[in-house]
Design an enzyme around this catalytic site. Structure first.
Site, PDB file in Angstrom:
ATOM      1  N   GLU A  94      -5.404 -19.203  67.768  1.00 44.78           N
ATOM      2  CA  GLU A  94      -6.622 -19.814  68.299  1.00 44.78           C
ATOM      3  C   GLU A  94      -7.272 -20.786  67.320  1.00 44.78           C
ATOM      4  OE1 GLU A  94      -7.848 -19.725  71.200  1.00 44.78           O
ATOM      5  OE2 GLU A  94      -6.789 -18.081  72.166  1.00 44.78           O
ATOM      6  N   GLU A 125       9.023  -1.912  61.605  1.00 46.96           N
ATOM      7  CA  GLU A 125       7.765  -1.579  60.949  1.00 46.96           C
ATOM      8  C   GLU A 125       7.932  -0.443  59.941  1.00 46.96           C
ATOM      9  OE1 GLU A 125       5.095   1.330  63.481  1.00 46.96           O
ATOM     10  OE2 GLU A 125       5.742  -0.345  64.728  1.00 46.96           O
TER      11      GLU A 125
END
Length: 316
Positions: A94, A125
């Site tokens: 953004e 992960e």
């Protein structure tokens, strides 16, 4: 449904973590009427805002430290897995349209890369080295900043990234939703968003995710304010990359220098779409090159640039 891998070993028992504990308010979750279910979630979602408020001092320290590094040519990286990583990618994505920032300035690094935006990245992960390797692959260096995001504070991928940042002298910021003593992380600044047990036990995409998104919103926006990409409450560095953002740019010009849409469009054409440049050109009666030179002398800060020229904008 993915098949079970019988060779996969469990992590250490994580039942002591705040995010893994059972919420006493939801022990009859499956028996509640729909309205009661919705109202319970609404009530619990007040907690993320409180958690962010309680962490405001640490968030402010992170903003100042990040702003200092970015002003000197550094970059900001978010690193995480699953929901935490996706939220980092979302916030980073953004920044260019909102602040006309270089896409390299704020980057989201997600365990598993782009495919993991849509599908979980099983196994990745769990590797500390993967976090280090991904940062290295992105050219992460000493002058940069890392926000390692892990709701439960135990994700090896994030721990590895934070350790790597510390080892090379980069700024390391941890963001987790459990107390420090439950999951200590290597870092310079430690942000803890203590949202408490989830209504759906262990589902940290809920309150923990909401608090994380709020904290990242605050972090990136206030850093951009410090970097001079905002005047008053207007995004004067907005990238007019679609019709909606062209309209917003025109309204900013109208509100701050009183030009109507036709003149605003002409100004945007002259300034190569830069609202900030257009404002300074019009308010100080400068050419594009002159206005650009003034902004460069003032580190792209509009307010001191206007003051140097003896120019003013409308009061907001």
């Amino acid at each position: 449904m993915a098949g079970f891998d019988p060779t996969l070993q469990p992590s250490d028992d994580r039942g002591h973590l705040l995010t893994e504990q059972s919420n006493p308010r939801s022990r009859r979750l499956d028996q509640l009427a729909t309205n009661d279910l919705v109202n319970l979630f609404v009530e619990e979602d007040r907690r993320p805002q409180e958690a962010v408020a309680e962490a405001s001092e640490a968030i402010a320290a992170a903003v100042d430290a990040i702003s200092k590094r970015l002003s000197s040519g550094g970059r900001l990286f978010y690193l995480g897995a699953g929901t935490s990583g996706r939220l980092g990618v979302l916030d980073a994505a953004e920044c260019p349209p909102t602040f006309c920032s270089d896409p390299e300035l704020v980057q989201g690094v997600l365990a598993g890369g782009t495919p993991a935006l849509l599908r979980s990245s099983e196994g990745l992960e769990d590797l500390e080295q993967a976090g280090r390797d991904d940062l290295d692959r992105h050219g992460f260096r000493q002058g940069d900043c890392l926000v390692g995001i892990a709701a439960g504070g135990t994700t090896p991928y994030v721990r590895g990234g934070l350790s790597y940042a510390c080892s090379i002298g980069a700024l390391a910021i941890a963001m987790a939703c459990v107390p420090k003593d439950q999951a200590p992380l290597p870092c310079d600044i430690d942000i803890r968003l203590l949202t408490g047990p989830e209504l759906l036990t262990g589902s940290t995409r809920l309150k923990a995710g909401t608090a994380t998104k709020m904290a990242l919103n605050i972090l990136s926006t206030t850093v951009m304010v410090r970097l001079g990409k905002v005047y008053g409450n207007r995004m004067v560095d907005v990238a007019a990359s679609n019709s909606k953002l062209v309209d917003r740019s025109l309204r900013i010009l109208r509100d701050l220098i009183g030009v109507e849409r036709e003149e605003g469009l002409a100004l945007l054409a002259l300034s190569d779409g830069s609202v900030k440049l257009a404002l300074l050109m019009k308010a100080a009666n400068l050419s594009k090159d002159q206005a650009r030179s003034v902004l460069e002398r003032h580190d792209q800060q509009l307010r001191p640039s206007l003051e140097t020229c003896g120019a003013t904008l409308a009061q907001l």
